[in-house]
Design a protein around this motif. Structure first.
Motif, PDB file in Angstrom:
ATOM      1  N   PRO A   3     -45.075 -68.052 -59.960  1.00 38.46           N
ATOM      2  CA  PRO A   3     -45.094 -68.006 -61.273  1.00 38.46           C
ATOM      3  C   PRO A   3     -43.420 -67.174 -62.311  1.00 38.46           C
ATOM      4  O   PRO A   3     -42.629 -67.194 -60.343  1.00 38.46           O
ATOM      5  N   PRO A   4     -43.280 -66.753 -63.196  1.00 40.55           N
ATOM      6  CA  PRO A   4     -41.983 -66.672 -63.572  1.00 40.55           C
ATOM      7  C   PRO A   4     -41.730 -65.058 -62.944  1.00 40.55           C
ATOM      8  O   PRO A   4     -42.497 -64.082 -62.799  1.00 40.55           O
ATOM      9  N   PRO A   5     -40.488 -64.604 -62.634  1.00 40.93           N
ATOM     10  CA  PRO A   5     -39.853 -63.092 -62.115  1.00 40.93           C
ATOM     11  C   PRO A   5     -40.941 -61.912 -63.568  1.00 40.93           C
ATOM     12  O   PRO A   5     -39.441 -61.412 -63.897  1.00 40.93           O
ATOM     13  N   ILE A   6     -42.075 -61.885 -63.601  1.00 44.03           N
ATOM     14  CA  ILE A   6     -42.093 -60.580 -65.050  1.00 44.03           C
ATOM     15  C   ILE A   6     -43.363 -60.060 -64.820  1.00 44.03           C
ATOM     16  O   ILE A   6     -42.901 -59.252 -65.098  1.00 44.03           O
ATOM     17  N   ARG A   7     -43.382 -60.010 -62.925  1.00 44.51           N
ATOM     18  CA  ARG A   7     -44.278 -59.089 -62.254  1.00 44.51           C
ATOM     19  C   ARG A   7     -43.521 -57.351 -62.849  1.00 44.51           C
ATOM     20  O   ARG A   7     -44.948 -56.737 -62.807  1.00 44.51           O
ATOM     21  N   GLU A   8     -42.707 -57.371 -62.486  1.00 40.58           N
ATOM     22  CA  GLU A   8     -42.364 -55.794 -62.736  1.00 40.58           C
ATOM     23  C   GLU A   8     -42.477 -54.917 -64.199  1.00 40.58           C
ATOM     24  O   GLU A   8     -43.030 -53.925 -64.356  1.00 40.58           O
TER      25      GLU A   8
ATOM     26  N   GLY B   2     -40.615 -52.183 -75.430  1.00 38.58           N
ATOM     27  CA  GLY B   2     -39.274 -52.858 -75.176  1.00 38.58           C
ATOM     28  C   GLY B   2     -38.925 -53.654 -74.072  1.00 38.58           C
ATOM     29  O   GLY B   2     -37.521 -54.300 -73.658  1.00 38.58           O
ATOM     30  N   THR B   3     -40.058 -54.543 -73.032  1.00 38.11           N
ATOM     31  CA  THR B   3     -39.820 -56.161 -72.117  1.00 38.11           C
ATOM     32  C   THR B   3     -40.058 -57.182 -73.150  1.00 38.11           C
ATOM     33  O   THR B   3     -39.820 -58.388 -72.000  1.00 38.11           O
ATOM     34  N   LEU B   4     -40.733 -57.426 -74.400  1.00 34.13           N
ATOM     35  CA  LEU B   4     -41.216 -58.748 -74.320  1.00 34.13           C
ATOM     36  C   LEU B   4     -39.982 -59.464 -74.408  1.00 34.13           C
ATOM     37  O   LEU B   4     -40.150 -60.890 -74.205  1.00 34.13           O
ATOM     38  N   ALA B   5     -39.348 -59.168 -75.312  1.00 33.12           N
ATOM     39  CA  ALA B   5     -38.469 -60.232 -74.639  1.00 33.12           C
ATOM     40  C   ALA B   5     -37.817 -60.887 -73.494  1.00 33.12           C
ATOM     41  O   ALA B   5     -37.885 -61.619 -72.870  1.00 33.12           O
ATOM     42  N   GLU B   6     -37.237 -59.733 -72.637  1.00 35.77           N
ATOM     43  CA  GLU B   6     -37.079 -60.502 -72.044  1.00 35.77           C
ATOM     44  C   GLU B   6     -38.127 -61.165 -71.012  1.00 35.77           C
ATOM     45  O   GLU B   6     -38.335 -62.718 -70.339  1.00 35.77           O
ATOM     46  N   VAL B   7     -39.025 -60.681 -70.956  1.00 37.93           N
ATOM     47  CA  VAL B   7     -41.010 -61.943 -70.166  1.00 37.93           C
ATOM     48  C   VAL B   7     -40.863 -62.500 -71.029  1.00 37.93           C
ATOM     49  O   VAL B   7     -40.997 -64.236 -70.200  1.00 37.93           O
ATOM     50  N   GLU B   8     -40.096 -63.401 -73.252  1.00 35.46           N
ATOM     51  CA  GLU B   8     -40.705 -64.523 -73.286  1.00 35.46           C
ATOM     52  C   GLU B   8     -39.575 -65.731 -72.640  1.00 35.46           C
ATOM     53  O   GLU B   8     -39.696 -66.865 -72.427  1.00 35.46           O
TER      54      GLU B   8
END
Length: 205
Positions: A75-80, A13-19
């Motif tokens: 890097p972008p803030p996606i680690r969570e 459910g997090t793909l869209a936010e990560v991209e």
């Protein structure tokens, strides 16, 4: 020339936010080296993003990554959202196309073969004899063999308009009798494939 393929597994459910976050920060990273492709899985291991970077050599890779880490915003803030990371480095085969921006998809098939030790040179030789005929049916995006990560690996990536074209192209290529480039028994010990789709900012799409 070397190619790094980085695969991140995400929380469902997090793909869209990560991209979104990756795309917003990408201009910072591209001060130091250019992104070649950014895909997410559609069929195969789900909730994965795959980003591909091309470097002149390992020195260039080390310098670009070190410099980018000093930039604010990378890097972008996606680690969570990331649950696993994998990095593999490959050498392109002599017939592998340059990873220049182009629109050839939007469906890409990533096929990964693990070979018995010492079999990569023979496979490349067999493919070299037949690849021109195969690429008349659909574009080859990359043909790479591993240097770091999983060893004895051969990765080939093909572009299609959709899944229907993928099935018709494979049938047409096989009907010529020239494809696939047959390997002797025991050369290929494992095969995996996945369908991936490009992000809005992927140079190869």
């Amino acid at each position: 020339m070397i190619v790094e393929m980085r695969t991140y597994t995400l929380r469902p459910g997090t793909l869209a936010e990560v991209e979104k976050r990756f795309g917003e920060a990408l201009h910072i990273r591209e001060k130091h080296s250019k992104l070649a492709a950014f895909w997410h899985t559609e069929v195969g291991p789900l909730n994965q993003i795959i980003h591909v970077w091309e470097y002149e050599d390992f020195k260039h890779r080390a310098e670009a990554r070190a410099a980018s880490q000093k930039e604010e915003g990378w890097p972008p803030p996606i680690r969570e959202f990331v649950t696993a990371q994998q990095s593999e480095v490959f050498h392109p085969a002599p017939f592998s196309p340059k990873l220049t921006p182009r629109q050839v998809g939007p469906l890409f098939e990533i096929r990964q073969y693990t070979l018995a030790a010492g079999q990569i040179p023979g496979l490349i030789e067999r493919w070299s004899e037949k690849i021109e005929g195969r690429t008349k049916f659909s574009p080859l995006v990359g043909g790479w063999y591993s240097e770091f990560g999983a060893l004895n690996k051969w990765v080939h990536i093909w572009a299609y308009k959709d899944a229907n074209e993928r099935f018709s192209v494979r049938a047409a290529a096989a009907a010529t009798g020239n494809w696939p480039a047959r390997n002797p028994p025991g050369v290929v010990v494992k095969q995996e494939n996945a369908f991936v789709m490009p992000s809005a900012f992927s140079p190869i799409r």
